[in-house]
Design a protein around this motif. Structure first.
Motif, mmCIF file in Angstrom:
data_model
loop_
_atom_site.group_PDB
_atom_site.id
_atom_site.type_symbol
_atom_site.label_atom_id
_atom_site.label_comp_id
_atom_site.label_asym_id
_atom_site.label_seq_id
_atom_site.Cartn_x
_atom_site.Cartn_y
_atom_site.Cartn_z
ATOM 1 N N LEU A 1 33.657 47.965 28.396
ATOM 2 C CA LEU A 1 32.866 47.443 29.504
ATOM 3 C C LEU A 1 31.639 48.313 29.706
ATOM 4 C CD1 LEU A 1 35.538 46.623 32.248
ATOM 5 C CD2 LEU A 1 34.152 44.974 30.981
ATOM 6 N N SER A 2 30.537 47.681 30.059
ATOM 7 C CA SER A 2 29.324 48.379 30.468
ATOM 8 C C SER A 2 29.162 48.252 31.973
ATOM 9 C CB SER A 2 28.095 47.789 29.760
ATOM 10 O OG SER A 2 28.208 47.919 28.357
ATOM 11 N N SER A 3 28.350 49.118 32.530
ATOM 12 C CA SER A 3 28.142 49.066 33.981
ATOM 13 C C SER A 3 27.632 47.708 34.426
ATOM 14 C CB SER A 3 27.165 50.168 34.396
ATOM 15 O OG SER A 3 27.712 51.443 34.144
ATOM 16 N N LYS A 4 26.770 47.102 33.627
ATOM 17 C CA LYS A 4 26.218 45.793 34.015
ATOM 18 C C LYS A 4 27.289 44.712 34.060
ATOM 19 C CE LYS A 4 24.646 44.583 29.326
ATOM 20 N NZ LYS A 4 24.874 45.894 28.677
ATOM 21 N N ASP A 5 28.418 44.960 33.381
ATOM 22 C CA ASP A 5 29.493 43.969 33.357
ATOM 23 C C ASP A 5 30.319 43.964 34.642
ATOM 24 O OD1 ASP A 5 28.861 43.264 30.698
ATOM 25 O OD2 ASP A 5 30.115 44.905 29.931
ATOM 26 N N VAL A 6 30.286 45.059 35.396
ATOM 27 C CA VAL A 6 31.178 45.173 36.559
ATOM 28 C C VAL A 6 30.425 45.139 37.881
ATOM 29 C CG1 VAL A 6 32.834 46.510 35.193
ATOM 30 C CG2 VAL A 6 31.154 47.724 36.607
ATOM 31 N N LEU A 7 29.092 45.111 37.835
ATOM 32 C CA LEU A 7 28.290 45.154 39.059
ATOM 33 C C LEU A 7 27.733 43.772 39.397
ATOM 34 C CD1 LEU A 7 26.224 48.436 38.507
ATOM 35 C CD2 LEU A 7 28.341 48.160 39.809
ATOM 36 N N SER A 8 27.591 43.511 40.678
ATOM 37 C CA SER A 8 26.921 42.290 41.133
ATOM 38 C C SER A 8 25.415 42.448 40.961
ATOM 39 C CB SER A 8 27.247 42.041 42.605
ATOM 40 O OG SER A 8 26.650 43.059 43.415
ATOM 41 N N ASP A 9 24.686 41.366 41.131
ATOM 42 C CA ASP A 9 23.226 41.441 41.030
ATOM 43 C C ASP A 9 22.654 42.413 42.068
ATOM 44 O OD1 ASP A 9 23.296 39.601 38.990
ATOM 45 O OD2 ASP A 9 22.741 37.881 40.238
ATOM 46 N N THR A 10 23.210 42.393 43.280
ATOM 47 C CA THR A 10 22.740 43.314 44.328
ATOM 48 C C THR A 10 23.011 44.757 43.932
ATOM 49 O OG1 THR A 10 23.107 41.660 46.044
ATOM 50 C CG2 THR A 10 22.977 43.966 46.750
ATOM 51 N N GLN A 11 24.185 45.023 43.376
ATOM 52 C CA GLN A 11 24.521 46.383 42.959
ATOM 53 C C GLN A 11 23.670 46.835 41.788
ATOM 54 O OE1 GLN A 11 28.668 45.537 42.383
ATOM 55 N NE2 GLN A 11 29.273 46.425 44.347
ATOM 56 N N GLU B 1 38.857 48.934 35.067
ATOM 57 C CA GLU B 1 37.506 48.471 34.711
ATOM 58 C C GLU B 1 36.599 49.645 34.376
ATOM 59 O OE1 GLU B 1 36.180 44.644 36.730
ATOM 60 O OE2 GLU B 1 37.471 45.518 38.288
ATOM 61 N N SER B 2 37.160 50.591 33.621
ATOM 62 C CA SER B 2 36.409 51.737 33.085
ATOM 63 C C SER B 2 35.722 52.570 34.164
ATOM 64 C CB SER B 2 35.374 51.260 32.053
ATOM 65 O OG SER B 2 35.999 50.653 30.955
ATOM 66 N N GLY B 3 36.325 52.614 35.342
ATOM 67 C CA GLY B 3 35.773 53.449 36.404
ATOM 68 C C GLY B 3 34.827 52.729 37.338
ATOM 69 N N LYS B 4 35.025 51.435 37.502
ATOM 70 C CA LYS B 4 34.172 50.658 38.405
ATOM 71 C C LYS B 4 34.167 51.254 39.817
ATOM 72 C CE LYS B 4 33.838 46.058 40.540
ATOM 73 N NZ LYS B 4 34.390 44.673 40.564
ATOM 74 N N GLU B 5 35.331 51.668 40.307
ATOM 75 C CA GLU B 5 35.411 52.199 41.665
ATOM 76 C C GLU B 5 34.535 53.439 41.841
ATOM 77 O OE1 GLU B 5 38.702 53.945 44.886
ATOM 78 O OE2 GLU B 5 39.385 52.993 43.047
ATOM 79 N N LEU B 6 34.554 54.316 40.852
ATOM 80 C CA LEU B 6 33.750 55.530 40.935
ATOM 81 C C LEU B 6 32.258 55.204 40.934
ATOM 82 C CD1 LEU B 6 34.086 58.605 41.041
ATOM 83 C CD2 LEU B 6 33.956 58.630 38.550
ATOM 84 N N LEU B 7 31.849 54.233 40.120
ATOM 85 C CA LEU B 7 30.432 53.864 40.071
ATOM 86 C C LEU B 7 29.985 53.220 41.375
ATOM 87 C CD1 LEU B 7 27.735 53.475 38.713
ATOM 88 C CD2 LEU B 7 28.633 51.416 37.584
ATOM 89 N N ILE B 8 30.763 52.293 41.900
ATOM 90 C CA ILE B 8 30.377 51.638 43.149
ATOM 91 C C ILE B 8 30.303 52.655 44.287
ATOM 92 C CG2 ILE B 8 31.132 49.977 44.898
ATOM 93 C CD1 ILE B 8 32.108 48.197 42.640
ATOM 94 N N SER B 9 31.213 53.623 44.291
ATOM 95 C CA SER B 9 31.158 54.648 45.337
ATOM 96 C C SER B 9 29.889 55.489 45.215
ATOM 97 C CB SER B 9 32.394 55.541 45.287
ATOM 98 O OG SER B 9 32.357 56.433 44.201
#
Length: 288
Positions: free
Chosen positions: A81-91, A170-178
């Protein structure tokens, strides 16, 4: 708020000679001096209290979470997964704005795994506040021990920490969103965290711990399970050069606060745990 800050910082003079928190833990002839660390810092955090330096000099070893120098042959999983795969357009828009402020290539962040993008954002932001991992407490003590030929021991391997980080959902989605959500509030919180560490303000550090918004799964993996594993290892010291010796133990400060911290669990294992440092209140706030 601040659900990701501790992962980088901690996971952290007055008439009372305020000091960072440190404790003694003794069971029979086995003795640990336990220091809460912040994994980044600046020159204002040094020198460390003389009691820590003297104990290290006379010790049988320095125990760290992991010796980052032992990174030969470590392996990273194949990226799925890449960061762009787990983020919304706003994120994604927020990430691009943050990348611009920190002078990071946004496309590189978006193509990186979420955990890697999160760490890069956090470390670049922390550097902008004037702190560096090169002056983290654990790293400085590791260098001091090495120059004095004092053994450096590890509770975990570097590979374990990589697997823990990369193995999150999701490869650390929570850490990135935080990292994105906390970005605007991070400077005030980080400075207060460092000030609280320098003052040895246990109440303030407990307050910071209570501000975190980790998922139960993340908290279990990064804090509680590791605390339990460490205490089991410290309580069965056959792996140490001298199982009845004296050691300096340095772990992230947030492993030493909260209901299930390392100190509480050591007491349950029969250790006598006593705070050795002098404290004062830190005159700061984590939130505006």
């Amino acid at each position: 708020m601040y659900k990701g800050l501790w992962a980088t910082l901690l996971l952290l003079s007055s008439s009372l000679c305020a000091e960072p928190l440190f404790w003694s833990a003794e069971k029979g002839d086995l003795k640990y001096l336990i220091l809460g660390s912040v994994h980044v810092g600046d020159e204002s955090m040094f020198p460390l209290p003389q009691a820590i330096v003297d104990t290290l000099q006379a010790s049988d070893g320095l125990i760290l979470e992991a010796d980052i120098r032992k990174n030969q042959n470590v392996a990273y999983p194949e990226q799925t997964l890449s960061s762009k795969d787990v983020l919304s357009d706003t994120q994604i828009a927020t990430l691009k704005n943050i990348a611009s402020q920190l002078q990071i290539n946004a496309n590189e962040l978006l193509s990186s795994p979420p955990w890697a993008a999160a760490l890069l954002i956090q470390m670049k932001q922390i550097e902008s506040f004037g702190y560096s991992s090169d002056t983290g407490v654990d790293l400085m003590l590791m260098y001091k021990a090495t120059t004095r030929n004092i053994p450096v021991l590890s509770l975990e391997t570097v590979q374990f920490q990589i697997d823990l980080l990369t193995g999150q959902q999701e490869s650390g989605k929570e850490l990135l969103i935080s990292a994105l959500d906390d970005f605007n509030d991070a400077e005030k919180a980080t400075h207060c965290l460092i000030d609280s560490w320098k003052a040895g303000d246990l109440e303030k550090l407990n307050e910071f711990s209570g501000l975190t918004e980790l998922s139960p799964e993340f908290e279990q993996a990064f804090i509680h399970q590791r605390n339990t594993d460490w205490v089991n290892k410290l309580s069965k010291p056959s792996w140490l050069p001298n199982p009845e010796g004296s050691y300096v133990l340095v772990v992230g400060t947030l492993h030493l606060v909260g209901d299930r911290n390392v100190l509480v669990q050591l007491r349950k294992q029969g250790f006598k745990v006593t705070q050795q440092s002098n404290s004062k209140k830190a005159n700061c706030q984590f939130k505006s």
